[in-house]
Scaffold this motif. Structure first.
Motif, PDB file in Angstrom:
ATOM      1  N   THR A   1      -3.923  -7.855  -8.764  1.00 58.53           N
ATOM      2  CA  THR A   1      -3.565  -9.050  -7.517  1.00 58.53           C
ATOM      3  C   THR A   1      -4.853  -7.898  -6.897  1.00 58.53           C
ATOM      4  OG1 THR A   1      -2.173  -7.497  -6.236  1.00 58.53           O
ATOM      5  CG2 THR A   1      -1.659  -9.568  -7.139  1.00 58.53           C
ATOM      6  N   SER A   2      -5.631  -7.529  -6.605  1.00 61.68           N
ATOM      7  CA  SER A   2      -6.674  -6.736  -6.522  1.00 61.68           C
ATOM      8  C   SER A   2      -7.814  -7.092  -5.487  1.00 61.68           C
ATOM      9  CB  SER A   2      -8.008  -5.912  -7.490  1.00 61.68           C
ATOM     10  OG  SER A   2      -8.773  -5.324  -6.781  1.00 61.68           O
ATOM     11  N   PRO A   3      -8.435  -7.535  -4.438  1.00 63.03           N
ATOM     12  CA  PRO A   3      -7.692  -5.810  -3.589  1.00 63.03           C
ATOM     13  C   PRO A   3      -6.645  -6.270  -2.052  1.00 63.03           C
ATOM     14  CG  PRO A   3      -9.549  -6.427  -1.859  1.00 63.03           C
ATOM     15  CD  PRO A   3      -9.190  -7.889  -3.618  1.00 63.03           C
ATOM     16  N   TRP A   4      -6.085  -7.093  -3.043  1.00 62.70           N
ATOM     17  CA  TRP A   4      -5.020  -7.279  -1.435  1.00 62.70           C
ATOM     18  C   TRP A   4      -3.465  -6.354  -2.048  1.00 62.70           C
ATOM     19  CZ3 TRP A   4      -6.819 -10.019   2.081  1.00 62.70           C
ATOM     20  CH2 TRP A   4      -8.171 -10.849   1.395  1.00 62.70           C
ATOM     21  N   GLY A   5      -2.726  -6.253  -2.880  1.00 61.64           N
ATOM     22  CA  GLY A   5      -1.775  -5.221  -2.640  1.00 61.64           C
ATOM     23  C   GLY A   5      -2.026  -4.042  -2.005  1.00 61.64           C
ATOM     24  N   MET A   6      -3.394  -3.174  -2.469  1.00 55.88           N
ATOM     25  CA  MET A   6      -3.960  -2.470  -1.822  1.00 55.88           C
ATOM     26  C   MET A   6      -4.146  -2.651  -0.256  1.00 55.88           C
ATOM     27  SD  MET A   6      -4.555   0.578  -2.334  1.00 55.88           S
ATOM     28  CE  MET A   6      -5.959   1.530  -2.731  1.00 55.88           C
ATOM     29  N   ILE A   7      -4.870  -3.123   0.443  1.00 50.36           N
ATOM     30  CA  ILE A   7      -5.171  -3.890   1.603  1.00 50.36           C
ATOM     31  C   ILE A   7      -3.449  -3.746   2.425  1.00 50.36           C
ATOM     32  CG2 ILE A   7      -5.451  -5.498   2.822  1.00 50.36           C
ATOM     33  CD1 ILE A   7      -8.317  -6.031   0.950  1.00 50.36           C
ATOM     34  N   ILE A   8      -2.543  -4.478   2.139  1.00 52.07           N
ATOM     35  CA  ILE A   8      -1.767  -4.767   2.596  1.00 52.07           C
ATOM     36  C   ILE A   8      -0.321  -3.759   2.670  1.00 52.07           C
ATOM     37  CG2 ILE A   8       0.977  -5.910   2.721  1.00 52.07           C
ATOM     38  CD1 ILE A   8      -1.407  -8.348   1.853  1.00 52.07           C
ATOM     39  N   LEU A   9      -0.517  -2.744   1.338  1.00 53.63           N
ATOM     40  CA  LEU A   9       0.939  -2.109   1.480  1.00 53.63           C
ATOM     41  C   LEU A   9       0.301  -0.830   1.996  1.00 53.63           C
ATOM     42  CD1 LEU A   9       2.259  -2.547  -2.067  1.00 53.63           C
ATOM     43  CD2 LEU A   9       3.226  -3.091   0.410  1.00 53.63           C
ATOM     44  N   LEU A  10      -1.398   0.017   1.966  1.00 54.30           N
ATOM     45  CA  LEU A  10      -1.766   0.251   2.718  1.00 54.30           C
ATOM     46  C   LEU A  10      -1.623   0.443   3.947  1.00 54.30           C
ATOM     47  CD1 LEU A  10      -4.031   3.034   2.521  1.00 54.30           C
ATOM     48  CD2 LEU A  10      -5.790   1.373   3.048  1.00 54.30           C
ATOM     49  N   LEU A  11      -1.966  -0.865   4.826  1.00 61.21           N
ATOM     50  CA  LEU A  11      -1.139  -1.109   6.258  1.00 61.21           C
ATOM     51  C   LEU A  11      -0.243  -1.199   6.795  1.00 61.21           C
ATOM     52  CD1 LEU A  11      -3.876  -4.280   7.288  1.00 61.21           C
ATOM     53  CD2 LEU A  11      -3.844  -2.226   7.864  1.00 61.21           C
ATOM     54  N   LEU A  12       1.066  -1.069   5.568  1.00 63.40           N
ATOM     55  CA  LEU A  12       2.468  -0.749   5.435  1.00 63.40           C
ATOM     56  C   LEU A  12       2.694   0.348   5.933  1.00 63.40           C
ATOM     57  CD1 LEU A  12       4.345  -3.904   4.475  1.00 63.40           C
ATOM     58  CD2 LEU A  12       4.188  -3.824   6.508  1.00 63.40           C
ATOM     59  N   GLY A  13       1.655   0.432   4.831  1.00 63.30           N
ATOM     60  CA  GLY A  13       1.843   2.544   5.137  1.00 63.30           C
ATOM     61  C   GLY A  13       1.163   3.615   6.246  1.00 63.30           C
ATOM     62  N   PHE A  14       0.794   2.440   6.948  1.00 60.20           N
ATOM     63  CA  PHE A  14       0.039   3.402   8.234  1.00 60.20           C
ATOM     64  C   PHE A  14       1.128   2.976   9.379  1.00 60.20           C
ATOM     65  CE2 PHE A  14      -2.083   2.934  11.860  1.00 60.20           C
ATOM     66  CZ  PHE A  14      -2.558   3.865  11.921  1.00 60.20           C
ATOM     67  N   CYS A  15       1.158   1.407   9.378  1.00 61.92           N
ATOM     68  CA  CYS A  15       1.997   1.654  10.096  1.00 61.92           C
ATOM     69  C   CYS A  15       3.683   2.154  10.107  1.00 61.92           C
ATOM     70  CB  CYS A  15       2.721  -0.002   9.768  1.00 61.92           C
ATOM     71  SG  CYS A  15       1.517  -0.346  10.487  1.00 61.92           S
ATOM     72  N   ALA A  16       4.070   2.008   9.055  1.00 62.12           N
ATOM     73  CA  ALA A  16       5.528   3.658   8.887  1.00 62.12           C
ATOM     74  C   ALA A  16       5.323   4.382   9.496  1.00 62.12           C
ATOM     75  CB  ALA A  16       5.723   3.134   7.401  1.00 62.12           C
ATOM     76  N   GLY A  17       3.603   5.189   8.867  1.00 60.03           N
ATOM     77  CA  GLY A  17       3.631   6.480   9.133  1.00 60.03           C
ATOM     78  C   GLY A  17       2.810   6.697  10.776  1.00 60.03           C
ATOM     79  N   VAL A  18       3.619   5.727  11.343  1.00 63.41           N
ATOM     80  CA  VAL A  18       2.523   5.906  13.361  1.00 63.41           C
ATOM     81  C   VAL A  18       4.144   5.697  13.686  1.00 63.41           C
ATOM     82  CG1 VAL A  18       2.670   3.893  14.934  1.00 63.41           C
ATOM     83  CG2 VAL A  18       0.536   4.811  13.397  1.00 63.41           C
ATOM     84  N   LEU A  19       5.163   5.021  13.040  1.00 71.77           N
ATOM     85  CA  LEU A  19       6.472   4.838  13.065  1.00 71.77           C
ATOM     86  C   LEU A  19       7.242   5.808  13.118  1.00 71.77           C
ATOM     87  CD1 LEU A  19       8.581   2.509  14.332  1.00 71.77           C
ATOM     88  CD2 LEU A  19       9.532   2.450  12.398  1.00 71.77           C
ATOM     89  N   ASN A  20       6.818   6.301  12.054  1.00 71.23           N
ATOM     90  CA  ASN A  20       7.598   7.905  11.864  1.00 71.23           C
ATOM     91  C   ASN A  20       7.018   9.154  12.919  1.00 71.23           C
ATOM     92  OD1 ASN A  20       9.167   7.611   9.650  1.00 71.23           O
ATOM     93  ND2 ASN A  20       7.724   8.174   8.325  1.00 71.23           N
ATOM     94  N   VAL A  21       6.098   9.263  13.389  1.00 71.66           N
ATOM     95  CA  VAL A  21       5.203  10.117  14.396  1.00 71.66           C
ATOM     96  C   VAL A  21       6.020   9.685  15.173  1.00 71.66           C
ATOM     97  CG1 VAL A  21       3.142  10.791  15.988  1.00 71.66           C
ATOM     98  CG2 VAL A  21       3.145  10.632  13.331  1.00 71.66           C
ATOM     99  N   LEU A  22       6.158   8.752  15.311  1.00 72.41           N
ATOM    100  CA  LEU A  22       6.730   7.839  17.328  1.00 72.41           C
ATOM    101  C   LEU A  22       7.745   9.027  17.332  1.00 72.41           C
ATOM    102  CD1 LEU A  22       5.236   4.681  17.698  1.00 72.41           C
ATOM    103  CD2 LEU A  22       4.408   6.908  19.054  1.00 72.41           C
ATOM    104  N   ARG A  23       8.825   8.276  16.235  1.00 73.00           N
ATOM    105  CA  ARG A  23       9.888   8.779  16.247  1.00 73.00           C
ATOM    106  C   ARG A  23      10.495  10.361  16.231  1.00 73.00           C
ATOM    107  NH1 ARG A  23      12.762   5.115  10.891  1.00 73.00           N
ATOM    108  NH2 ARG A  23      12.583   3.159  12.662  1.00 73.00           N
ATOM    109  N   SER A  24       9.311  10.763  15.326  1.00 70.91           N
ATOM    110  CA  SER A  24       9.535  12.765  15.615  1.00 70.91           C
ATOM    111  C   SER A  24       9.279  13.353  17.091  1.00 70.91           C
ATOM    112  CB  SER A  24       8.505  12.736  14.825  1.00 70.91           C
ATOM    113  OG  SER A  24       8.788  12.964  13.379  1.00 70.91           O
ATOM    114  N   VAL A  25       8.343  12.661  17.768  1.00 68.87           N
ATOM    115  CA  VAL A  25       8.067  12.854  19.167  1.00 68.87           C
ATOM    116  C   VAL A  25       8.804  12.615  20.716  1.00 68.87           C
ATOM    117  CG1 VAL A  25       5.991  13.352  18.290  1.00 68.87           C
ATOM    118  CG2 VAL A  25       6.230  11.150  20.030  1.00 68.87           C
TER     119      VAL A  25
END
Length: 117
Positions: free
Chosen positions: A73-97
């Motif tokens: 499915t190149s490059p759609w799986g990478m794009i979508i899951l990279l964005l989901l990883g970014f959102c998860a990272g932001v959520l983790n940062v917000l939870r940490s602070v």
């Protein structure tokens, strides 16, 4: 005898002055140690937050690459899951602070309070 009393009094005054100097030095050292402890805590929190963010983005990218590789499915799986990883990272940062609360624990069916909830 009076000369000996004067000598003792003079030694007591010097000792008191030395003790006062030592206490002042200890107070300065304690203050410096407290500041350095706060600095270490801040640096540890910064490393924790940055590593949580980077790891979430990296996991999203790796999973997206794997999905693209095996599903073609190149490059759609990478794009979508990279964005989901970014959102998860932001959520983790917000939870940490402390800006976002932890989600409430999920209850299993049948383990309610007896009222059928």
């Amino acid at each position: 005898m009076d000369n000996r009393e004067d000598g003792l009094e003079e030694r007591r005054k010097r000792l008191s002055a030395q003790l006062a100097d030592r206490k002042a030095g200890d107070a300065v050292e304690a203050k410096r140690e407290a500041q350095s402890e706060e600095s270490r805590k801040g640096m540890a929190l910064g490393f924790k937050i940055s590593s949580e963010f980077i790891s979430a983005v990296a996991v999203g990218a790796i999973l997206g690459y794997g999905l693209d590789y095996y599903a073609g499915t190149s490059p759609w799986g990478m794009i979508i899951l990279l964005l989901l990883g970014f959102c998860a990272g932001v959520l983790n940062v917000l939870r940490s602070v402390g800006k976002v609360a932890e989600p409430p624990p999920l209850r299993k069916k049948g383990s309610g309070d007896g009222a059928g909830h």
